[in-house]
Design an enzyme around this catalytic site. Structure first.
Site, short mmCIF file in Angstrom:
data_model
loop_
_atom_site.label_atom_id
_atom_site.label_comp_id
_atom_site.label_asym_id
_atom_site.label_seq_id
_atom_site.Cartn_x
_atom_site.Cartn_y
_atom_site.Cartn_z
CE1 TYR A 30 -3.91 2.22 0.89
CE2 TYR A 30 -2.52 3.06 2.67
CZ TYR A 30 -3.66 3.16 1.89
OH TYR A 30 -4.54 4.17 2.12
CE LYS A 42 -3.71 5.24 -1.19
NZ LYS A 42 -4.71 5.65 -2.21
P1 NAD Z 1 -13.46 2.37 1.47
O1 NAD Z 1 -13.07 0.94 1.47
O2 NAD Z 1 -14.59 2.82 2.34
O3 NAD Z 1 -13.77 2.86 0.00
C1 NAD Z 1 -13.04 2.43 -1.12
C2 NAD Z 1 -14.01 2.15 -2.24
O4 NAD Z 1 -13.27 1.79 -3.43
C3 NAD Z 1 -14.94 0.96 -1.94
O5 NAD Z 1 -16.29 1.35 -2.03
C4 NAD Z 1 -14.57 -0.09 -2.98
O6 NAD Z 1 -15.67 -0.88 -3.42
C5 NAD Z 1 -13.99 0.77 -4.10
N1 NAD Z 1 -13.09 0.01 -4.96
C6 NAD Z 1 -12.12 -0.85 -4.58
N2 NAD Z 1 -11.49 -1.36 -5.65
C7 NAD Z 1 -12.07 -0.82 -6.75
C8 NAD Z 1 -11.84 -0.95 -8.14
N3 NAD Z 1 -10.88 -1.76 -8.61
N4 NAD Z 1 -12.61 -0.24 -9.00
C9 NAD Z 1 -13.59 0.59 -8.53
N5 NAD Z 1 -13.85 0.75 -7.21
C10 NAD Z 1 -13.10 0.05 -6.33
O7 NAD Z 1 -12.13 3.18 1.86
P2 NAD Z 1 -11.86 4.74 2.12
O8 NAD Z 1 -11.25 4.89 3.45
O9 NAD Z 1 -13.03 5.58 1.74
O10 NAD Z 1 -10.67 4.98 1.07
C11 NAD Z 1 -10.76 5.83 -0.06
C12 NAD Z 1 -9.35 6.20 -0.49
O11 NAD Z 1 -8.71 6.98 0.52
C13 NAD Z 1 -8.44 4.99 -0.75
O12 NAD Z 1 -7.60 5.26 -1.85
C14 NAD Z 1 -7.61 4.92 0.52
O13 NAD Z 1 -6.38 4.27 0.33
C15 NAD Z 1 -7.45 6.40 0.84
N6 NAD Z 1 -7.10 6.71 2.22
C16 NAD Z 1 -8.03 6.61 3.19
C17 NAD Z 1 -7.68 6.96 4.49
C18 NAD Z 1 -8.69 6.97 5.59
O14 NAD Z 1 -8.38 7.51 6.67
N7 NAD Z 1 -9.87 6.42 5.40
C19 NAD Z 1 -6.37 7.37 4.79
C20 NAD Z 1 -5.44 7.44 3.77
C21 NAD Z 1 -5.83 7.13 2.48
#
Ligand code: NAD
Length: 306
Positions: free
Chosen positions: A166, A170
């Site tokens: 990951y 990133k």
């Molecule tokens: P989440 O799991 O709630 O949402 C991610 C969504 O992406 C899901 O609905 C999933 O079905 C969809 N997805 C996964 N693979 C896919 C694909 N191949 N094609 C289309 N859709 C796909 O997670 P989140 O926390 O909302 O994360 C969103 C983004 O933010 C991600 O890139 C994550 O790495 C990043 N992020 C989140 C946090 C946090 O604090 N939540 C921190 C750092 C980075």
């Protein structure tokens, strides 16, 4: 204070069926953008055992008076990405905003990491960002306008136990963001990234007592601003979560210089060159080179006795 409007703009938000992507899609739609809500559905590790939640978000946007369409393509191939972009351009005639947000997790300590954890995580995060941007690029170049917002992470910037896959993806997204910003500048395409923190299924067990303060909707205002025509910024990364927003910078210490550097020089000056006092923000490799050239020319002037 005038309101930021995205009226007439067409946006794609990937992974918008839940979590941060859902919040971004609702925020962009609430400011007038037409939104393609992409989400292939599936479990947190990317396995596909659940219907896509994209339709639900589309229903929410429509109920609030907005315009949206659902899409369930997988962002991790150029073929899937092209289908998503074609949906936007064929239905709405243009594509102004791309929010690359879709992501999965397959955490494993490095000693136990296999290709099963490595390849899908790189494919969805890095591949998804690259292929979506690649598919969107021609439409944005033709329009002479585009806004791309990518999603990086603290794990990519600082590292995190069990997240070599990951973190690599990133950190690479940071690199892609910087280069696309440089290449997009002449076409009016601005490319930035967020480093978010929010309570979603990805983080629900990690945030401790302040989890309830970290609503995803507190990240989306930055996405909305970076998606706006009035935002001139490109090539930057913003840490955002819980209502705080800050620019993430790359800085260099003043360093140590010797025109005849030896390993012993490095050892003797290790504390000095590691000391962050007086560090300066480095905005480009040209700036980095200028600093060296300044030292080389000062050395040359001393040698010449001027
Ligand atoms: P989440 O799991 O709630 O949402 C991610 C969504 O992406 C899901 O609905 C999933 O079905 C969809 N997805 C996964 N693979 C896919 C694909 N191949 N094609 C289309 N859709 C796909 O997670 P989140 O926390 O909302 O994360 C969103 C983004 O933010 C991600 O890139 C994550 O790495 C990043 N992020 C989140 C946090 C946090 O604090 N939540 C921190 C750092 C980075």
């Amino acid at each position: 204070m005038s309101e930021i409007s995205l009226d007439g703009r067409v946006a794609i938000v990937t992974g918008a069926g839940r979590g941060l992507g859902r919040a971004h899609a609702l925020a962009l739609a609430s400011r007038g953008a037409t939104v393609v809500v992409n989400d292939r559905g599936g479990a947190l590790d990317g396995s596909s055992d659940e219907a896509s939640p994209a339709e639900q978000v589309v229903a929410e946007i429509r109920a609030a008076g907005g315009t949206a369409v659902a899409d369930t393509n997988d962002v991790s191939s150029l073929e899937g990405a092209t289908s998503i972009v074609e949906l936007a351009t064929s239905m709405y005639g243009r594509l102004d905003i791309l929010v690359n947000n879709a992501g999965i997790l397959r955490d494993k300590s490095f000693a136990k990491l296999t290709e099963e954890e490595w390849n899908p995580v790189l494919a969805v995060h890095l591949g998804g960002t690259v292929w979506m941007s690649k598919a969107a690029w021609p439409a944005m170049v033709e329009q002479g306008y585009g806004r791309i917002v990518n999603t990086t992470s603290a794990a990519g910037i600082f590292g995190n136990f069990g997240q070599a896959n990951y973190g690599a993806a990133k950190a690479a997204i940071w690199g892609v963001t910087k280069t696309l910003a440089i290449e997009g500048a002449r076409h009016g395409i601005h490319v930035n990234a967020i480093e978010p923190g929010a309570r979603t299924r990805m983080t629900e067990n990690l945030l401790g007592e302040y989890a309830d303060r970290l609503d995803p909707s507190l990240v989306s205002p930055v996405v909305a601003w970076l998606s706006a025509e009035a935002c001139e910024t490109t090539g930057e990364v913003y840490n955002v979560g819980g209502g705080r927003v800050a620019r993430v910078v790359i800085a260099q210490t003043p360093g140590y210089f010797s025109a005849a550097l030896t390993p012993e020089d490095v050892r003797e000056n290790w504390a000095t060159l590691n000391d962050p006092a007086g560090a300066q923000v480095m905005v480009s490799f040209q700036r980095e080179f200028e600093v060296l050239v300044g030292m080389l020319s000062a050395e040359a002037a001393i040698d010449a006795g001027t």
